[in-house]
Design a protein around this motif. Sequence first.
Motif, mmCIF file in Angstrom:
data_model
loop_
_atom_site.group_PDB
_atom_site.id
_atom_site.type_symbol
_atom_site.label_atom_id
_atom_site.label_comp_id
_atom_site.label_asym_id
_atom_site.label_seq_id
_atom_site.Cartn_x
_atom_site.Cartn_y
_atom_site.Cartn_z
ATOM 1 N N MET A 147 79.137 23.517 15.009
ATOM 2 C CA MET A 147 78.771 24.790 14.252
ATOM 3 C C MET A 147 79.164 24.750 12.884
ATOM 4 S SD MET A 147 82.241 27.958 15.348
ATOM 5 C CE MET A 147 82.042 29.852 14.322
ATOM 6 N N THR A 148 79.588 24.312 11.883
ATOM 7 C CA THR A 148 80.236 24.090 10.392
ATOM 8 C C THR A 148 79.036 24.164 9.915
ATOM 9 O OG1 THR A 148 82.110 23.774 10.887
ATOM 10 C CG2 THR A 148 81.086 23.321 8.259
ATOM 11 N N ALA A 151 76.088 26.593 11.085
ATOM 12 C CA ALA A 151 76.049 27.589 10.150
ATOM 13 C C ALA A 151 75.818 27.501 8.691
ATOM 14 C CB ALA A 151 77.799 28.428 10.348
ATOM 15 N N ARG A 219 72.461 37.304 10.284
ATOM 16 C CA ARG A 219 74.082 37.080 9.964
ATOM 17 C C ARG A 219 74.742 36.891 11.303
ATOM 18 N NH1 ARG A 219 72.380 38.657 4.793
ATOM 19 N NH2 ARG A 219 72.005 36.458 3.051
ATOM 20 N N MET A 223 76.605 34.327 14.119
ATOM 21 C CA MET A 223 77.439 33.979 14.362
ATOM 22 C C MET A 223 78.246 33.993 16.053
ATOM 23 S SD MET A 223 78.521 32.732 12.002
ATOM 24 C CE MET A 223 80.097 32.061 11.899
ATOM 25 N N LEU A 226 77.177 31.639 17.967
ATOM 26 C CA LEU A 226 78.160 30.022 17.510
ATOM 27 C C LEU A 226 79.440 31.007 18.458
ATOM 28 C CD1 LEU A 226 77.667 29.183 14.530
ATOM 29 C CD2 LEU A 226 76.863 27.903 16.456
ATOM 30 N N ALA A 227 80.017 31.706 18.630
ATOM 31 C CA ALA A 227 81.778 32.065 18.166
ATOM 32 C C ALA A 227 81.116 32.076 20.327
ATOM 33 C CB ALA A 227 82.312 33.542 18.123
#
Length: 396
Positions: A147-148, A151, A219, A223, A226-227
């Motif tokens: 995820m890092t 992102a 954006r 997120m 991903l979450a």
Amino acid sequence: MRRVVRTVFTVCLLFLIAMPVESQAAEWTYGELSSAEPYGAEMFRAEDFNTEEIQKFLDGLSAEHTAGISFGTVMKEILAGNLSGVLKSGAESVKTALFSELETNTKLMGQIVLLAFLGAVFSGFSGIFGSGHVSETGFYVVYLLTMTFLAASFFASVKIAESVTGQILSFMKVLLPAYFMAVAMAGGAVTSVGICGFTLGAIGVVQAVLARFLLPMVRIYMMMVLAGNLYKEDMISRMTELMEKGIVWTLRTMFGVIVGFHVIQGLVLPQADAVKNAAAVRLVQMIPGIGAGAGAVSRMVMGSGILIKNTAGAAAVVILILLAAVPMLKLLLLTVLYYLAAAVMQPVCDKRLVACMTGAAAGHGVLLRIAGYSLALFAVTIAVICVSTNAAWKGV
């Protein structure tokens, strides 16, 4: 008395029509007028189009986008029929940037896929020894690392889309004053006044919508993707799908409204210019002795103005394509690489990691649409204005 007024009006009108070419016409000889160059190029040349502000803007960009191209040079090449030479020089810079981006992003995709494979191997061994909690903890560690990476990569891509849309809008702002002056020079004064204000206003609206609504929403969309894939339950996929559709619908609406306005205006205002110009030329031709010559000069002036206007429009579209080519190819390349990574990961990795990669690919696809619609919107706008304002010369 009525004849005197009519005569005075006719002479004044003749003076106004002949005035724009007076300074050049005195220097021409019969041999120059009968040379191989067309009359339009003699009356108004590419140098008569004011490119100073446009060139300042282009010089302020990096060579990656414009490769040092001059707007005036592009116009001259198009007038000479050498468009392929302009596109070839731009293609060289696009190819260099594309290979550099391919090398960089292939390494990033390799790192993400390797990390996912290591997580799958770790989860498999943990499952063999009956340690379900260790397996789940390992998955979360791998997912957070992935995820890092995703992102960071995606927010860098948002900067690319933000940069290219900003450059397109800034280019249009410096182009339009000079371009609508060329439209007026070509006999489209009514069209120039009627469309210029709306087009400048449309640029402001598009800039506000992109900067304050669409790019921030992209954006948030990423997120949420991903979450949402962090848990086994499917909780917010419908929300992310709705956000994606909302972004695409907003782009299509802006495109349809702005281009539709120009099409409707193009059906009316250029015809008004055509009637006005035809009446003026017919009135001048009624003058005994000099009427035929004055009418011919008027048609030559308007014809050369149409030529320069269309050349400037074609050059503007070429510059827009060169501005957007490298960033859009980067976004396209990232979209393809993310889909390929998801395809490679699917047989061995957790379906949540695969869904995360697929969501990142879809997010890059949304960014690509934003950049593509921005390019198409103003390229089509210029094309519609070019074609519709040619009617100002009809009947002259």
